[in-house]
Design a protein around this motif. Structure first.
Motif, short mmCIF file in Angstrom:
data_model
loop_
_atom_site.label_atom_id
_atom_site.label_comp_id
_atom_site.label_asym_id
_atom_site.label_seq_id
_atom_site.Cartn_x
_atom_site.Cartn_y
_atom_site.Cartn_z
N VAL A 191 92.74 -56.26 35.15
CA VAL A 191 91.89 -56.26 36.34
C VAL A 191 92.70 -56.82 37.51
N GLN A 192 92.69 -56.10 38.63
CA GLN A 192 93.47 -56.50 39.81
C GLN A 192 92.55 -56.80 40.98
N PHE A 193 93.07 -57.61 41.90
CA PHE A 193 92.31 -58.02 43.08
C PHE A 193 93.17 -57.82 44.32
N PHE A 194 92.69 -56.98 45.25
CA PHE A 194 93.47 -56.66 46.44
C PHE A 194 92.75 -57.13 47.70
N LEU A 195 93.46 -57.91 48.50
CA LEU A 195 92.96 -58.41 49.78
C LEU A 195 93.40 -57.47 50.89
N TYR A 196 92.46 -57.13 51.80
CA TYR A 196 92.76 -56.28 52.95
C TYR A 196 92.56 -57.12 54.22
N PRO A 197 93.64 -57.73 54.73
CA PRO A 197 93.49 -58.73 55.80
C PRO A 197 93.69 -58.22 57.22
N LYS A 198 94.11 -56.95 57.41
CA LYS A 198 94.46 -56.49 58.74
C LYS A 198 93.42 -55.49 59.27
N GLN A 251 85.83 -68.45 56.07
CA GLN A 251 85.08 -67.25 56.40
C GLN A 251 84.50 -66.62 55.13
N GLN A 252 83.60 -65.67 55.33
CA GLN A 252 82.93 -65.03 54.20
C GLN A 252 83.89 -64.20 53.35
N TRP A 253 83.56 -64.15 52.07
CA TRP A 253 84.30 -63.30 51.13
C TRP A 253 83.40 -62.14 50.72
N LYS A 254 83.93 -60.94 50.88
CA LYS A 254 83.26 -59.71 50.45
C LYS A 254 84.07 -59.14 49.29
N ILE A 255 83.53 -59.24 48.09
CA ILE A 255 84.22 -58.74 46.90
C ILE A 255 83.51 -57.46 46.45
N VAL A 256 84.23 -56.35 46.49
CA VAL A 256 83.64 -55.03 46.28
C VAL A 256 84.20 -54.43 44.98
N ILE A 257 83.30 -53.89 44.14
CA ILE A 257 83.67 -53.45 42.80
C ILE A 257 83.28 -51.99 42.58
N HIS A 258 84.23 -51.17 42.15
CA HIS A 258 83.97 -49.75 41.91
C HIS A 258 83.30 -49.54 40.56
N LEU A 301 88.97 -55.91 47.14
CA LEU A 301 88.55 -54.82 46.28
C LEU A 301 89.04 -55.09 44.87
N VAL A 302 88.12 -55.03 43.92
CA VAL A 302 88.46 -55.23 42.52
C VAL A 302 88.85 -53.89 41.91
N ASN A 303 90.01 -53.85 41.28
CA ASN A 303 90.44 -52.62 40.61
C ASN A 303 90.43 -52.84 39.09
N TRP A 304 89.51 -52.15 38.43
CA TRP A 304 89.42 -52.26 36.96
C TRP A 304 89.52 -50.88 36.31
N ASP A 305 90.37 -50.03 36.88
CA ASP A 305 90.43 -48.64 36.44
C ASP A 305 90.87 -48.49 35.00
N GLN A 306 91.71 -49.38 34.49
CA GLN A 306 92.14 -49.26 33.10
C GLN A 306 91.02 -49.59 32.12
N LEU A 307 89.99 -50.26 32.61
CA LEU A 307 88.84 -50.58 31.77
C LEU A 307 87.64 -49.70 32.08
N GLU A 349 79.73 -68.74 50.96
CA GLU A 349 80.74 -67.84 51.53
C GLU A 349 80.91 -66.55 50.72
N LEU A 350 80.17 -66.42 49.62
CA LEU A 350 80.46 -65.35 48.67
C LEU A 350 79.38 -64.28 48.62
N HIS A 351 79.81 -63.03 48.80
CA HIS A 351 78.95 -61.85 48.69
C HIS A 351 79.66 -60.86 47.77
N VAL A 352 79.07 -60.57 46.62
CA VAL A 352 79.66 -59.64 45.65
C VAL A 352 78.89 -58.33 45.70
N ILE A 353 79.61 -57.22 45.84
CA ILE A 353 79.01 -55.90 46.02
C ILE A 353 79.55 -54.97 44.95
#
Length: 365
Positions: free
Chosen positions: A57-64, A91-98, A135-141, A187-191
């Motif tokens: 499972v990978q976690f990618f931050l998009y800061p720009k 600041q708020q954290w938006k964690i988005v899961i496919h 963005l959470v990447n769990w494509d292998q699972l 600060e946490l919002h999980v989507i």
């Protein structure tokens, strides 16, 4: 989606074509049977069917905000890595899961991320509009494979991986808190979208176990229905209102790929919640005509309409990020909303929903 298997062509079939696909031809049926027979000879017992390594499972931050493609990987339990990241502290954290058979590059997930980045540009990163978007990447699972056949996918295995991934997401959040990157649950919002909505629920449930707290908000975007119903249920648990202080759910393909159940403190039903979104019927007819002109092979109508409707939940949520004036009415049904419901109680739909909102709400989008 079958409780046993879904077969997908690696060269031409996409996740949007899964639901409604039917096996045709004796040779394919035979190949499926032999592959499953080989698999179950190798795996005995329900617990051994669960596959997937949470370390994948990978976690990618998009800061720009001005570069939607730039990302930085947040490595779990790597404190040196944390020091190198472009974090917005406080600041708020938006964690988005496919969801199933996709990854963090899936358009619906990217659209949500891009909408948050666009809002940061629009507001000049004013207080309350600046985010750490992960963005959470769990494509292998989410795309488990069996045997030697790279085209064979098991939805059931992906469902069994939901608690595996959800726990890792919860552990990841705990890691960020232990290192002062996330200061508190406010600060946490999980989507999460589809199966990812249940992963988000598992993450909240894991945090409750680990630290005795849940995220301030969990948003489920058309949570997956197959395997999560009381009848023929084989998932251990699904998204529940106990997984966040405020849990809101958007339904767009009820009874298809999405659940029929009310799962949140607030459940929203754009255009009635489905099962088929009217706009998808229009889009299908347009695409069908285009395919004929290009001599293409259109997907089955049912598969296309279900997939399109399922994906409307993240699409509508992305729209709401830039539009704080999408208003829904508290009504008993969509029919009453369209006829006799007086709309005395209103709620903002999507991103800007008030966390005190409760009940079932309808709107046209």
């Amino acid at each position: 989606m079958s409780d046993f298997f879904i077969e997908v062509s690696s060269s031409s079939t996409t996740s949007s074509e899964l639901n409604g696909t039917e096996a045709t031809g004796g040779s394919r049926d035979g190949r499926c049977f032999l592959t499953l027979k080989k698999w179950f000879k190798l795996r005995a017992g329900e617990e051994e069917i669960i596959s997937g390594n949470p370390d994948n499972v990978q976690f990618f931050l998009y800061p720009k905000p001005l570069d939607h493609n730039y990302k930085e990987e947040i490595k779990f339990k790597d404190t040196e890595n944390l020091k190198k990241l472009s974090l917005r502290m406080g600041q708020q954290w938006k964690i988005v899961i496919h969801g199933f058979v996709t990854n963090s590059d899936y358009k619906s997930i990217q659209d949500i991320k891009n909408a948050y980045l666009a809002r940061m540009v629009k507001t000049g990163e004013a207080q309350g509009s600046s985010y750490n978007i992960v963005l959470v990447n769990w494509d292998q699972l989410s795309t488990p494979r069996i045997g030697d056949d790279p085209n064979m996918l098991l939805y059931r295995l992906a469902v069994n991986n939901v608690p595996v991934v959800g726990r890792r997401v919860g552990e990841f959040i705990q890691f960020l808190m232990q290192n002062g990157v996330i200061r508190n649950m406010d600060e946490l919002h999980v989507i999460g979208f589809s199966l990812g909505a249940h992963v988000a629920g598992e993450a909240g449930n894991t945090l409750k176990e680990l630290i005795g707290q849940v995220p301030s908000r969990v948003t489920g975007l058309d949570p997956a229905g197959p395997a999560f119903y009381d009848v023929l249920k084989f998932a251990k648990r699904g998204l529940a209102k106990t997984d966040g202080r405020f849990v809101d759910v958007i339904h767009s393909n009820m009874g298809g790929m999405g659940t029929l159940s009310k799962l949140g403190h607030a459940d929203f039903y754009p255009n009635g919640g489905g099962p088929i979104q009217k706009r998808c019927e229009e889009e299908y007819e347009q695409n069908k005509a285009k395919s004929k002109r290009q001599m293409g092979l259109p997907v089955s109508r049912l598969a296309a309409l279900n997939s399109c409707s399922h994906n409307k939940a993240p699409e509508f949520f992305a729209m709401s990020i830039l539009n704080p004036y999408m208003i829904a009415c508290k009504c008993n049904t969509y029919m009453t909303f369209k006829t006799v419901c007086p709309c005395r109680e209103k709620a903002v739909f999507g991103e800007h929903c008030d966390p005190r909102t409760e009940g079932s709400f309808y709107l046209d989008v």
